[in-house]
Design a protein around this motif. Structure first.
Motif, short mmCIF file in Angstrom:
data_model
loop_
_atom_site.label_atom_id
_atom_site.label_comp_id
_atom_site.label_asym_id
_atom_site.label_seq_id
_atom_site.Cartn_x
_atom_site.Cartn_y
_atom_site.Cartn_z
N ASP A 64 2.11 4.38 9.21
CA ASP A 64 2.56 3.01 9.52
C ASP A 64 1.48 1.94 9.43
N GLY B 6 0.13 1.03 6.76
CA GLY B 6 0.40 0.20 5.58
C GLY B 6 -0.04 0.83 4.27
N LYS B 7 -0.20 2.15 4.26
CA LYS B 7 -0.66 2.82 3.05
C LYS B 7 0.28 2.61 1.86
N THR B 8 1.58 2.78 2.12
CA THR B 8 2.54 2.63 1.03
C THR B 8 2.55 1.19 0.52
N THR B 9 2.52 0.26 1.46
CA THR B 9 2.56 -1.16 1.08
C THR B 9 1.33 -1.51 0.24
N LYS C 31 8.43 1.21 -2.47
CA LYS C 31 9.26 1.62 -1.33
C LYS C 31 10.08 0.44 -0.87
N ASN D 76 -5.65 -4.33 8.10
CA ASN D 76 -4.36 -4.84 7.63
C ASN D 76 -3.58 -5.59 8.72
N LYS D 77 -2.57 -6.28 8.27
CA LYS D 77 -1.60 -6.97 9.13
C LYS D 77 -2.16 -8.22 9.80
N ASP E 240 -1.27 -11.06 9.26
CA ASP E 240 -0.19 -12.02 9.49
C ASP E 240 0.46 -11.80 10.85
N ARG E 241 -0.03 -10.79 11.57
CA ARG E 241 0.48 -10.55 12.92
C ARG E 241 -0.58 -10.88 13.94
N THR F 135 -3.57 -8.85 4.51
CA THR F 135 -2.23 -8.38 4.85
C THR F 135 -1.58 -7.81 3.60
N ALA F 136 -1.35 -6.54 3.64
CA ALA F 136 -0.79 -5.86 2.47
C ALA F 136 0.61 -6.36 2.20
N LEU F 137 1.38 -6.58 3.27
CA LEU F 137 2.76 -7.00 3.11
C LEU F 137 2.84 -8.33 2.37
P1 GDP Z 1 2.47 3.83 5.77
O1 GDP Z 1 3.22 4.69 6.74
O2 GDP Z 1 1.01 3.77 6.10
O3 GDP Z 1 2.74 4.11 4.33
O4 GDP Z 1 2.94 2.34 6.08
P2 GDP Z 1 3.95 1.38 5.31
O5 GDP Z 1 3.28 0.78 4.13
O6 GDP Z 1 5.26 2.05 5.12
O7 GDP Z 1 4.05 0.23 6.39
C1 GDP Z 1 4.57 0.47 7.69
C2 GDP Z 1 5.26 -0.77 8.21
O8 GDP Z 1 4.32 -1.83 8.34
C3 GDP Z 1 6.31 -1.28 7.23
O9 GDP Z 1 7.40 -1.76 7.97
C4 GDP Z 1 5.62 -2.41 6.52
O10 GDP Z 1 6.51 -3.41 6.07
C5 GDP Z 1 4.70 -2.95 7.59
N1 GDP Z 1 3.50 -3.60 7.05
C6 GDP Z 1 2.65 -3.13 6.12
N2 GDP Z 1 1.67 -4.02 5.88
C7 GDP Z 1 1.93 -5.09 6.67
C8 GDP Z 1 1.28 -6.36 6.85
O11 GDP Z 1 0.28 -6.69 6.25
N3 GDP Z 1 1.86 -7.18 7.78
C9 GDP Z 1 2.98 -6.84 8.47
N4 GDP Z 1 3.47 -7.73 9.33
N5 GDP Z 1 3.61 -5.68 8.31
C10 GDP Z 1 3.10 -4.82 7.41
#
Ligand code: GDP
Length: 528
Positions: free
Chosen positions: A23, A25-28, A47, A142-143, A145-146, A257-259
C-alpha cells in the motif's frame, strides 16, 4: 578488448526492483515509470484504481480477486540514454522467498515509503536482505498530496530504523492541499506541482532559483519560512555522496506523489544518473565481470503457466555477462549439457516477445521443459555456478490429499512443477507415499490449491502433518551417511529437487538428531 558497442550496451543497463510495504504505492509508481518510459500511454492500464484491481504485472485471476501481487514479472523500458529493467516483486509477505531471490538478480533497489506512515515492517525486512549484498538504495517518499509526517522526522526515522544515511535531493514545498512542488537542493530548481494530471505525462514546470521572483510568487507569504527551512535542512542533513550510495551506505531521498505523477520524473532522472550499471557477480570459481564478452547467467525464478494461452513454464534468467543472441549455444552447467536456445523471450509490461539479443543486466525468459531449476547457471562453455541464491527451510507443513484418488499423477506433476518455482517445497517421505508441501507462509497453500485446480484440474485437501521443521542433510563420510540413512529412515524425505531432507516432528527431535549424528550437516538453507 571488448567490443565498444557491447560495452555501451552494458553501461546503459539499470536493473532494479522496488521494495516497500504493501500500500505504499509500488504499483502506482510502477505505472508512472512505465508512462515515463513511454511503455504505456495513460496510467490506469497497470492497475485500475477502484474495484478492478488489475495490473499488467498482476495477471493471475487470484491476484485480481485479492488485490495482491503474488508473482513477479519484469518490465524493460528506455529512459534517456538508459535501458531500464524493473523487476516486480510480490507484495504479500508470504512470498518473501520469491522476493529475496528477485533481489539477488538486481543491481540496485528503489525504496518507497508512505509519507504518512513512515518506515514499516516489510520495508525493514527487505532492507535487511539488501544489506546482505550492500545493494544501493534510492528512496522515494510518497503521498505528498496527503497529510504526511514532518519530512525531517521521516529522514531521522529512515536513518535510525534502517541504519542508512539519508541525503535529501529534493525537498517538498508544503503538503496535502498546500503541496506546491519540490525543490532540488543541488540544482536550486523548483519543480512546480500541478494538480489533477496523474494519468498522462506531465509537463515539467520549473522555476530556476529559490531567490527568483517566480519562486517568491509561488510561495507567497510562506517564502521566508521556506528559505529558513531549506537552510535548516542543508545544515542538518547529510550531503549526497555517490560512492557511499554505491556502497549501500547512503540513500538519496526524493519526495513526491506517485498518484498525481509528481516527483517521479526527478527521481528517475537521479536514478539513471547514479544507479549502478550491471555489477560483477560471484561464482564458485571466480568473479565474472559484467563487461566480460563471454555469455553467462543464472536462473532466479521459475514461473509456470504465465500466460493461460501458452500453458508453459518460463525460467527467468539474469544475464550476468556477455550477449545472448538468438540461436546461440549455451551450457547448462548443472547437467553439463550444451543446448541451443532459439526461443528466449523478453518481457515488456507483461507482454512477452521473442528476443534477438540481450546483454549483461537484462532478464530473459527460457522455456523450461522440466530441466531447469532455480539457481542454475548457464555459460558459453565454462563450468561455473553463481552463488548466493538462497532457498529457505519451510516453516509450515501440510499433507496433501486428493479429492479424486484417480488423479494422483496430475497432482504429483502439479506439485513438482509448482515447487520448482520455489515458493513451496514438496517432500516425499521415504517410509510411505505421502506428499507433503512445505511453505514459508500460509497464503501459499491457498495459492497452490487454487493453481492445482485451475491449471492441473485436481482438487486437493490439506491435512495436518506431524512435521515441525525440515533440514537438508549432507555428510562427507559415505559410510556414516548410509548408517544415518538407515537409522533415520522414518524421518527422511526427498525434496522436489531430489535432495535428501530430514523432517523433524519437534525442535527437540532435531536437536537430538544433530547431537547424535555430528558428522551429518543439518542445513536450514540450501543454495540453489
Ligand atoms: P502497493 O500495494 O504498494 O502496490 O500500492 P498501490 O500502488 O496499490 O497504492 C496503494 C493505495 O495508495 C492506492 O489506493 C493508491 O491509489 C494510493 N496511492 C498511491 N500513491 C499515492 C499518492 O501519491 N497519493 C495518494 N493520496 N494516494 C496514493
Amino acid at each position: 578488448m571488448a567490443d565498444q558497442n557491447f560495452l555501451n550496451e552494458v553501461s546503459k543497463r539499470r536493473t532494479f526492483a522496488i521494495i516497500s510495504h504493501p500500500d505504499a504505492g509500488k504499483t502506482t509508481i510502477t505505472e508512472k515509470l512505465l508512462l515515463l518510459g513511454q511503455l504505456i500511454q495513460t496510467a490506469g492500464s497497470v492497475k485500475g484504481r477502484k474495484g478492478d484491481k488489475h495490473a499488467t504485472s498482476d495477471w493471475m485471476a487470484m491476484e485480481k480477486q485479492r488485490g495482491i501481487s503474488i508473482t513477479s514479472s519484469v518490465m524493460q523500458f528506455p529512459y534517456k540514454d538508459c535501458t531500464v529493467n524493473l523487476l516486480d516483486t510480490p507484495g504479500h509477505e508470504d512470498f518473501s522467498e520469491d522476493t529475496y531471490r528477485t533481489l539477488t538478480a538486481v543491481d540496485s533497489v528503489l525504496m518507497i515509503i508512505d509519507g504518512a506512515k513512515g518506515v514499516e515492517d516489510r520495508t525493514i525486512k527487505l532492507m535487511e536482505v539488501c544489506r546482505l549484498r550492500d545493494t544501493p538504495i534510492l528512496t522515494f517518499i510518497n503521498k505528498m498530496d496527503r497529510d504526511i509526517r514532518d519530512p525531517i522526522d521521516l529522514l531521522d526515522e529512515v536513518e535510525a530504523v534502517l541504519k542508512i544515511v539519508a541525503a535529501p535531493i529534493t525537498w517538498p514545498i508544503g503538503m496535502s492541499h498546500f503541496f506546491k512542488g519540490v525543490y532540488n537542493l543541488y540544482t536550486d530548481t523548483i519543480h512546480v506541482f500541478v494538480r489533477g494530471r496523474g494519468h498522462t505525462l506531465m509537463d515539467d514546470i520549473r522555476i530556476e532559483g529559490l531567490q527568483s521572483d517566480a519562486a517568491k510568487e509561488l510561495l507567497g507569504d510562506d517564502w521566508d519560512a521556506y528559505v529558513d527551512e531549506i537552510e535548516l535542512v542543508r545544515g542538518a542533513s547529510h550531503e549526497f555522496n555517490l560512492e557511499a550510495y554505491l556502497a549501500g551506505k547512503l540513500t538519496p531521498v526524493f519526495f513526491g506523489t506517485a498518484l498525481s505523477n509528481f516527483g517521479v520524473r526527478e527521481m528517475l532522472d537521479g536514478f539513471v544518473e547514479w544507479a549502478p550499471s550491471p555489477i560483477d557477480r560471484e561464482t564458485n570459481g571466480r568473479t565474472v565481470p559484467a563487461v566480460e564478452e563471454k555469455f553467462s547467467g543464472f536462473i532466479f525464478k521459475i514461473q509456470a503457466n504465465m500466460d493461460p494461452k501458452h500453458r508453459d513454464r518460463i525460467a527467468f534468467m539474469r544475464v550476468c555477462s556477455g550477449t545472448y543472441s538468438r540461436g546461440m549455444k549455451m551450457r547448462h552447467c548443472r547437467i553439463g549439457k550444451d543446448i541451443k536456445v532459439t526461443d528466449a523471450v523478453s518481457f515488456t509490461a507483461g507482454d512477452r516477445e521473442g528476443v534477438e539479443e540481450a546483454f549483461s543486466g537484462d532478464i530473459i525468459g527460457l522455456h523450461n521443459h522440466g530441466t531447469i531449476q532455480i539457481g542454475d547457471t548457464f555459460t558459453e562453455g565454462e563450468d561455473l555456478k553463481f552463488t548466493g541464491i538462497p532457498h529457505f527451510a519451510p516453516e509450515l507443513f501440510r499433507r496433501v490429499r486428493l479429492k479424486d484418488p484417480m488423479k494422483m499423477k496430475a497432482l504429483q506433476k502439479g506439485l513438482q512443477q509448482l515447487s520448482e518455482e520455489g515458493s513451496t517445497q514438496l517432500f516425499m517421505p521415504q517410509r510411505n507415499n505421502e506428499l507433503i508441501v512445505g511453505a514459508v507462509g500460509q497464503l501459499q497453500y491457498e495459492v497452490v490449491a487454487y493453481r492445482l485446480k485451475d491449471e492441473y484440474k485436481v482438487e486437493c485437501i490439506y491435512e495436518a502433518v506431524n512435521v515441525n521443521t525440515a533440514r537438508w542433510v549432507e555428510c562427507d563420510d559415505p559410510k556414516k551417511f548410509d548408517e544415518f540413512k538407515n537409522k533415520c529412515r522414518d524421518n527422511l524425505a526427498i525434496d522436489g529437487g531430489g535432495h535428501l531432507t530430514y523432517l523433524a516432528p519437534t525442535r527437540v527431535n532435531l536437536m537430538m538428531a544433530e547431537e547424535k549424528w555430528p558428522q551429518v550437516r543439518f542445513r536450514s538453507t540450501r543454495e540453489h
